[in-house]
Design an enzyme around this catalytic site. Structure first.
Site, PDB file in Angstrom:
ATOM      1  N   PHE A 159       0.805  -1.227   0.000  1.00 36.59           N
ATOM      2  CA  PHE A 159       0.000   0.000   0.000  1.00 36.59           C
ATOM      3  C   PHE A 159       0.833   1.270   0.000  1.00 36.59           C
ATOM      4  O   PHE A 159       0.339   2.340  -0.321  1.00 36.59           O
ATOM      5  CB  PHE A 159      -0.933   0.014   1.232  1.00 36.59           C
ATOM      6  CG  PHE A 159      -0.240   0.447   2.494  1.00 36.59           C
ATOM      7  CD1 PHE A 159      -0.078   1.801   2.790  1.00 36.59           C
ATOM      8  CD2 PHE A 159       0.294  -0.481   3.380  1.00 36.59           C
ATOM      9  CE1 PHE A 159       0.586   2.208   3.943  1.00 36.59           C
ATOM     10  CE2 PHE A 159       0.962  -0.075   4.526  1.00 36.59           C
ATOM     11  CZ  PHE A 159       1.108   1.266   4.805  1.00 36.59           C
ATOM     12  N   CYS A 291       9.529   1.821   3.243  1.00 44.03           N
ATOM     13  CA  CYS A 291      10.400   0.702   3.592  1.00 44.03           C
ATOM     14  C   CYS A 291      11.820   1.180   3.809  1.00 44.03           C
ATOM     15  O   CYS A 291      12.636   0.477   4.388  1.00 44.03           O
ATOM     16  CB  CYS A 291      10.381  -0.356   2.505  1.00 44.03           C
ATOM     17  SG  CYS A 291      11.159   0.198   0.999  1.00 44.03           S
TER      18      CYS A 291
HETATM   19  P1  NAD Z   1       1.621  -6.611   3.103  1.00 44.09           P
HETATM   20  O1  NAD Z   1       2.639  -7.668   3.134  1.00 44.09           O
HETATM   21  O2  NAD Z   1       0.552  -6.611   4.124  1.00 44.09           O
HETATM   22  O3  NAD Z   1       0.868  -6.624   1.685  1.00 44.09           O
HETATM   23  C1  NAD Z   1       1.593  -6.744   0.480  1.00 44.09           C
HETATM   24  C2  NAD Z   1       0.736  -7.512  -0.529  1.00 44.09           C
HETATM   25  O4  NAD Z   1       0.490  -8.819  -0.019  1.00 44.09           O
HETATM   26  C3  NAD Z   1      -0.617  -6.855  -0.770  1.00 44.09           C
HETATM   27  O5  NAD Z   1      -0.881  -6.874  -2.153  1.00 44.09           O
HETATM   28  C4  NAD Z   1      -1.578  -7.730   0.014  1.00 44.09           C
HETATM   29  O6  NAD Z   1      -2.841  -7.842  -0.598  1.00 44.09           O
HETATM   30  C5  NAD Z   1      -0.912  -9.082   0.033  1.00 44.09           C
HETATM   31  N1  NAD Z   1      -1.206  -9.827   1.270  1.00 44.09           N
HETATM   32  C6  NAD Z   1      -1.488  -9.314   2.501  1.00 44.09           C
HETATM   33  N2  NAD Z   1      -1.668 -10.301   3.393  1.00 44.09           N
HETATM   34  C7  NAD Z   1      -1.508 -11.465   2.731  1.00 44.09           C
HETATM   35  C8  NAD Z   1      -1.557 -12.829   3.121  1.00 44.09           C
HETATM   36  N3  NAD Z   1      -1.819 -13.184   4.370  1.00 44.09           N
HETATM   37  N4  NAD Z   1      -1.307 -13.762   2.186  1.00 44.09           N
HETATM   38  C9  NAD Z   1      -1.027 -13.414   0.912  1.00 44.09           C
HETATM   39  N5  NAD Z   1      -0.982 -12.126   0.491  1.00 44.09           N
HETATM   40  C10 NAD Z   1      -1.218 -11.168   1.386  1.00 44.09           C
HETATM   41  O7  NAD Z   1       2.422  -5.220   3.095  1.00 44.09           O
HETATM   42  P2  NAD Z   1       1.842  -3.744   3.207  1.00 44.09           P
HETATM   43  O8  NAD Z   1       1.362  -3.509   4.600  1.00 44.09           O
HETATM   44  O9  NAD Z   1       0.930  -3.461   2.065  1.00 44.09           O
HETATM   45  O10 NAD Z   1       3.172  -2.892   2.952  1.00 44.09           O
HETATM   46  C11 NAD Z   1       4.056  -2.521   3.970  1.00 44.09           C
HETATM   47  C12 NAD Z   1       5.241  -3.466   4.050  1.00 44.09           C
HETATM   48  O11 NAD Z   1       5.900  -3.520   2.802  1.00 44.09           O
HETATM   49  C13 NAD Z   1       6.299  -3.001   5.040  1.00 44.09           C
HETATM   50  O12 NAD Z   1       6.815  -4.119   5.723  1.00 44.09           O
HETATM   51  C14 NAD Z   1       7.370  -2.389   4.157  1.00 44.09           C
HETATM   52  O13 NAD Z   1       8.674  -2.358   4.709  1.00 44.09           O
HETATM   53  C15 NAD Z   1       7.296  -3.288   2.977  1.00 44.09           C
HETATM   54  N6  NAD Z   1       7.852  -2.659   1.797  1.00 44.09           N
HETATM   55  C16 NAD Z   1       9.066  -3.100   1.355  1.00 44.09           C
HETATM   56  C17 NAD Z   1       9.664  -2.494   0.260  1.00 44.09           C
HETATM   57  C18 NAD Z   1      10.997  -2.953  -0.235  1.00 44.09           C
HETATM   58  O14 NAD Z   1      11.352  -2.613  -1.350  1.00 44.09           O
HETATM   59  N7  NAD Z   1      11.757  -3.715   0.536  1.00 44.09           N
HETATM   60  C19 NAD Z   1       9.000  -1.449  -0.389  1.00 44.09           C
HETATM   61  C20 NAD Z   1       7.759  -1.036   0.082  1.00 44.09           C
HETATM   62  C21 NAD Z   1       7.189  -1.658   1.174  1.00 44.09           C
END
Ligand code: NAD
Length: 506
Positions: A159, A291
């Site tokens: 998100f 992130c």
């Molecule tokens: P999230 O892991 O909750 O969601 C990411 C994706 O996974 C979404 O599309 C979501 O629909 C899906 N998802 C959520 N729960 C799931 C499940 N139980 N099973 C399968 N799919 C599922 O992450 P978020 O809250 O949207 O984003 C924030 C996180 O992303 C933070 O930890 C941040 O550090 C990380 N992030 C990392 C980078 C990087 O490049 N390393 C960049 C941006 C964000």
């Protein structure tokens, strides 16, 4: 539907993109897309059915047959047009992004811009998709490589950067000759969908780009799907680890960019004003939901006396809706996220850290329902406290102290995450030592958020990353292509025949 949400009179539904058409999902499961500053419901997003995921993949598989043969120049011209369209729609895209995600309008433009840079790079990707040739590896024999597209690839996005991160993925995959199925974040899919509309307007043909919405079930369907060759994921460590394991088991190429705890190491010889400004911006910008947020300060030696100055800087930041001019810190994405961050702040107090600045429940006139948390600062933080061990993903800066640069390096290297880190110093020798000895994938020197431009790749490491190759830049070309090595000999009339040879040779 959450009772707190005020529903606009006509709530639009977010469409799927399947085979070149924006279609209404047949699902019975929907989720609200909510403005985090007001709780107004902006749209409803479907949790796509298994059949809809299958239809998207089938369309991408069909489109791959012709797209893989499309001339490099034809693909490049689509992305040249696409970058122009994104520029022309910058304000509109930023407004959509701020409404659903909460970050300030200038920061939303930055989100779009960092994605736009990848689109520009995608337009020139032919330069990087060149094979290699060695002449005469044996008498009359040449060996050369072809970097061929894989087929149907998929992307799953978080998100916090709903413009930039989808643009890390589908332009690179498509420009290198693949077709794509995108699964945007269900929390803020609207700006992603506007970017997808513009991509079609730029000329991406039917079936080359498809979009399905949803959560866990749709993600699992992508991981398992036999016709998807590669998955790029960005999100939390927990979900990314699951996606990596499940997709790998299904035989896919996978890359997962995941959670972080980024340390900024501050030496006392650093330029103080520049450092404090950089720290405050990188800890609290986007309400800490990056992130690469510099969420952890390590003050070394005499720099430990800067705590008061850091707190003073944090106090200057204005908390308000992202649409209000002059806002520094907008709301966090959801009520659940606000509650989570508030609970972590409470745990910090319970576990003995010193709460230097408490941003909980700030007054934001006109936006009383918003998910706001103001800048929050803890000092006296130690490993073992939840506020250090967990990624807070909110506007909370935790401060640790170290006696020497060696101690600071040891602390950072003992943390499992390896996304980003920074050092602030005027000493070239200290900076070079840090760059050499720190075990983190992206290092800033007097720069707090060292996200590489697309000439390079995003190179998080250790617990912040699974898979070897990054999501954009040169590494993305390797990720989205299969290297085929051809060894060739052509006979002419003069080539002598040596009969049957049963030994290994050319
Ligand atoms: P999230 O892991 O909750 O969601 C990411 C994706 O996974 C979404 O599309 C979501 O629909 C899906 N998802 C959520 N729960 C799931 C499940 N139980 N099973 C399968 N799919 C599922 O992450 P978020 O809250 O949207 O984003 C924030 C996180 O992303 C933070 O930890 C941040 O550090 C990380 N992030 C990392 C980078 C990087 O490049 N390393 C960049 C941006 C964000």
């Amino acid at each position: 539907m959450n009772e707190m949400h005020r529903v606009a009179t006509e709530v639009a539904t977010v469409k799927l993109l399947i085979d070149g058409e924006f279609v209404e999902s047949t699902t019975t499961q929907w989720r609200d897309v909510v403005n985090p500053a007001t709780q107004v419901v902006l749209a409803r997003v479907p949790m796509a059915t298994r059949e809809e995921v299958d239809a998207a993949v089938a369309s991408a598989a069909q489109a791959f047959k012709s797209w893989r043969k499309t001339a490099i120049g034809t693909r490049a011209r689509i992305f040249l047009k696409y970058q122009q369209l994104i520029r022309e729609h910058m304000s509109e895209l930023a407004a959509i992004l701020t409404a659903e995600q909460g970050k300030t309008l200038p920061d939303a433009e930055g989100d779009v811009f960092r994605g736009l840079e990848v689109v520009e790079h995608a337009a020139a990707i032919g330069n990087l998709q060149l094979g290699e040739l060695a002449n005469n590896v044996a008498g009359g024999v040449d060996t050369y490589t072809l970097l061929q597209p894989l087929g149907v690839c998929a992307g799953i996005t978080p998100f916090n950067f709903p413009a930039m991160i989808p643009l890390w993925m589908f332009p690179m995959a498509i420009a290198t000759g693949n077709t794509f199925v995108l699964k945007p974040s269900e929390q803020d899919p609207l700006v992603t969908m506007r970017l997808v509309e513009l991509a079609l307007q730029a000329g991406i043909p039917k079936g080359v780009l498809n979009v399905v919405h949803g959560g866990e079930d749709v993600v699992n369907a992508i991981c398992d799907h036999a016709d998807i060759r590669a998955v790029s994921f960005v999100g939390s460590t927990k979900v990314g680890t699951h996606v990596y394991q499940r997709s790998s088991l299904a035989g896919k190429r996978v890359q997962c960019m995941m959670g972080a705890k980024n340390h900024a190491v501050v030496l006392a010889d650093a330029n103080k004003e520049q450092t404090l400004n950089a720290m405050a911006g990188a800890a609290f910008g986007a309400a800490g939901q990056r992130c690469m947020a510099a969420s952890t300060a390590v003050l070394v030696g005499e720099a430990r006396h800067w705590i008061g100055d850091l707190v003073a800087k944090a106090k200057t930041l204005k908390v308000n809706a992202g649409t209000e001019p002059g806002t520094d810190v907008g709301p966090v994405i959801s009520c659940a996220a606000r509650e989570r961050v508030e609970a972590l702040i409470a745990s910090g107090v319970e576990q003995g850290a010193k709460l230097e600045l408490d941003g909980r429940k700030p007054s934001v006139p006109g936006y009383e329902q918003g998910n706001f948390i103001g800048p929050t600062v803890f000092s006296g933080v130690k490993p073992g406290m939840r506020i250090y061990d967990e990624e807070i993903f909110g506007p909370v800066l935790v401060i640790l102290e170290a006696d020497t640069l060696d101690d600071a390096i040891a602390l950072v290297n003992a943390n499992p995450n390896g996304n980003g880190t920074a050092i602030f110093t005027q000493s070239g020798a200290a900076a070079r030592k840090f760059q050499e000895e720190i075990d983190v994938g992206q290092v800033g020197i007097n720069l707090p958020i060292p996200v590489p431009v697309p000439l390079f790749s995003f190179t998080g490491s250790r617990a912040s990353k699974l898979g070897d190759l990054g999501p954009y830049g040169k590494q993305a070309v390797m990720f989205y292509t299969q290297t085929k090595t051809v060894t060739a000999r052509w006979f002419d009339e003069e080539t002598p025949s040596h009969g049957v040879n049963t030994t290994i040779s050319l």
